[in-house]
Write a protein that holds these residues in place. Structure first.
Motif, PDB file in Angstrom:
ATOM      1  N   GLY A 240     127.772 161.076  32.773  1.00  0.00           N
ATOM      2  CA  GLY A 240     127.776 161.141  31.314  1.00  0.00           C
ATOM      3  C   GLY A 240     126.437 161.355  30.646  1.00  0.00           C
ATOM      4  O   GLY A 240     126.300 161.141  29.444  1.00  0.00           O
ATOM      5  N   GLY A 241     125.426 161.762  31.407  1.00  0.00           N
ATOM      6  CA  GLY A 241     124.100 161.937  30.830  1.00  0.00           C
ATOM      7  C   GLY A 241     123.126 160.842  31.204  1.00  0.00           C
ATOM      8  O   GLY A 241     121.924 160.955  30.946  1.00  0.00           O
ATOM      9  N   TYR A 242     123.616 159.754  31.828  1.00  0.00           N
ATOM     10  CA  TYR A 242     122.700 158.726  32.321  1.00  0.00           C
ATOM     11  C   TYR A 242     121.861 159.292  33.466  1.00  0.00           C
ATOM     12  O   TYR A 242     122.353 160.064  34.286  1.00  0.00           O
ATOM     13  N   GLU A 243     120.597 158.907  33.541  1.00  0.00           N
ATOM     14  CA  GLU A 243     119.791 159.220  34.718  1.00  0.00           C
ATOM     15  C   GLU A 243     120.377 158.487  35.913  1.00  0.00           C
ATOM     16  O   GLU A 243     121.060 157.471  35.765  1.00  0.00           O
ATOM     17  N   ILE A 244     120.084 158.987  37.107  1.00  0.00           N
ATOM     18  CA  ILE A 244     120.786 158.502  38.286  1.00  0.00           C
ATOM     19  C   ILE A 244     120.607 157.002  38.526  1.00  0.00           C
ATOM     20  O   ILE A 244     121.565 156.306  38.883  1.00  0.00           O
ATOM     21  N   ASP A 245     119.408 156.477  38.324  1.00  0.00           N
ATOM     22  CA  ASP A 245     119.193 155.042  38.584  1.00  0.00           C
ATOM     23  C   ASP A 245     120.034 154.181  37.653  1.00  0.00           C
ATOM     24  O   ASP A 245     120.640 153.187  38.081  1.00  0.00           O
ATOM     25  N   GLU A 246     120.091 154.576  36.368  1.00  0.00           N
ATOM     26  CA  GLU A 246     120.889 153.817  35.403  1.00  0.00           C
ATOM     27  C   GLU A 246     122.378 153.985  35.679  1.00  0.00           C
ATOM     28  O   GLU A 246     123.151 153.021  35.616  1.00  0.00           O
TER      29      GLU A 246
END
Length: 295
Positions: A240-246
Motif C-alpha cells: 500500500g505504499g509503506y516502505e518494506i521495513d514498516e
C-alpha cells in the motif's frame, strides 16, 4: 480448479509476489528499477523492458516455493515466455509457485469516497485465456478513501459480482478493496469494509472459494473473522505504499495474514546491479517478507 494448488494457497507457508504492474504503473515500476523513460520509446519497448525485469526476478534463486507460494501476473506477462515456457507454466513447473492474473482495467473516477473498477468488458475472454495458460486465480483492485457507507457497499458489491463470474469460470478470485493508507479515517473504513465483506461471504455457496487482498489494518488482527471464514482460501496484505521495513513490521502483528507485496518486494532491486548483487538483495528481501508472513 487445481486441488494441489488450492492446498498450497490455503495452507502453504510463504507469501504472494505481486508482479502485476500494468500500463499506467509500468513506468513507475521501471523507474524504481533504474530504467528511466528516456531509455525506451513507446509501449512495446517499455513492456519488453518490464518483462526482462520480471524474468530476472522470477528466475532468481530466491524466487521459489520455499518462501513464495504464489505470484500475480499482468496480462502481457501471462502471454510471454520465460526460458521457452509461458510464464505461468514456468512459475509452477520450475518454481512451484501458483500463478494468478490481474484482470481489472484500472480505476474509475472517485465517487462517494471510493474508486470502483472500470468496466471489464473483456472479462470472459480474459478468463478463457487464463484457463488456457494454466492460471489458478485472478486479482482485481478497487480503492476506498473515506468511510462512506454507500461507496464501500458499492465497491464490495462490484467485487463479489465479478468474483462470482470468475468462480463460474473455475478460477479463484482475489478480491481487493484496498483502503488508502493515507485516509484520515482508515480505521473506520476498515471496520465498515470488514462488515460488508462478511455479509457477502455469508451469501456464498458452501463450495465457493475466494481470496481477499486487503490493506494492513490499523488495528492488528482486525481481519481475523475473514481469515477464519470457511469460504476464504487466504487473506493477503498489500504493502500500500509503506516502505518494506514498516510493511513487514505491521504485517507481523497480524496473525494469519500473509504478504502480497509489489513495490515493497522490488524497491531495492536495480537494473545496474550485478547478478550477485541482485540475487543477494532478492534473497534478503524475500526472506524478510517471508518472516513477516509466518506469524
Amino acid at each position: 480448479m487445481n486441488e494441489k494448488q488450492l492446498e498450497q494457497m490455503k495452507n502453504g507457508k510463504g507469501f504472494i509476489a505481486a508482479l502485476d504492474q500494468s500500463g499506467g504503473s509500468t513506468p513507475k515500476a521501471l523507474a524504481l528499477y533504474g530504467v528511466t523513460e528516456d531509455q525506451y520509446s513507446g509501449e512495446e519497448e517499455m513492456f519488453d523492458l518490464v518483462h526482462d525485469m520480471r524474468t530476472r526476478i522470477i528466475t532468481a534463486p530466491a524466487f521459489d516455493s520455499e518462501q513464495i507460494i504464489g505470484a500475480i501476473l499482468f496480462e502481457q506477462t501471462m502471454d510471454r515466455e520465460i526460458e521457452g515456457l509461458y510464464t505461468a507454466d514456468y512459475l509452477y513447473e520450475k518454481k512451484g509457485v501458483v500463478p494468478f492474473l490481474k484482470v481489472d482495467n484500472g480505476l474509475d473516477a472517485e465517487e462517494n469516497g471510493v474508486q470502483k473498477m472500470k468496466p471489464i468488458a473483456d472479462l470472459e475472454d480474459k478468463l478463457r485465456r487464463a484457463n488456457e495458460r494454466n492460471i489458478f486465480g485472478t486479482k482485481m483492485r478497487s480503492v476506498i478513501k473515506e468511510p462512506n457507507e454507500e461507496g464501500i457497499k458499492a465497491v464490495v458489491e462490484q467485487q463479489f459480482e465479478l468474483g462470482r463470474q470468475i468462480m463460474n469460470a473455475g478460477l479463484v478470485p482475489i478480491i481487493e478493496p484496498e483502503v488508502d493508507i493515507n485516509s484520515s479515517n482508515k480505521e473506520k473504513c476498515e471496520e465498515m469494509l470488514k462488515e460488508e465483506i462478511l455479509k457477502h461471504l455469508n451469501e456464498l455457496n458452501e463450495d465457493d472459494r475466494v481470496m481477499l487482498k486487503l490493506t494492513i489494518p490499523t488495528v492488528a488482527n482486525t481481519y481475523t473473522e475473514l481469515i477464519e471464514h470457511p469460504n476464504v482460501v487466504r487473506v493477503v496484505a498489500l504493502s500500500g505504499g509503506y516502505e518494506i521495513d514498516e510493511a513487514n513490521r505491521k504485517l507481523s502483528e497480524n496473525n494469519g495474514l500473509i504478504a502480497s507485496f509489489s513495490r515493497a518486494l522490488t524497491q531495492d532491486l536495480n537494473v545496474n546491479q550485478t547478478d550477485e548483487e541482485f540475487n543477494n538483495k532478492m534473497s534478503a528481501t524475500v526472506n524478510s517478507i517471508y518472516q513477516a508472513s509466518i506469524t
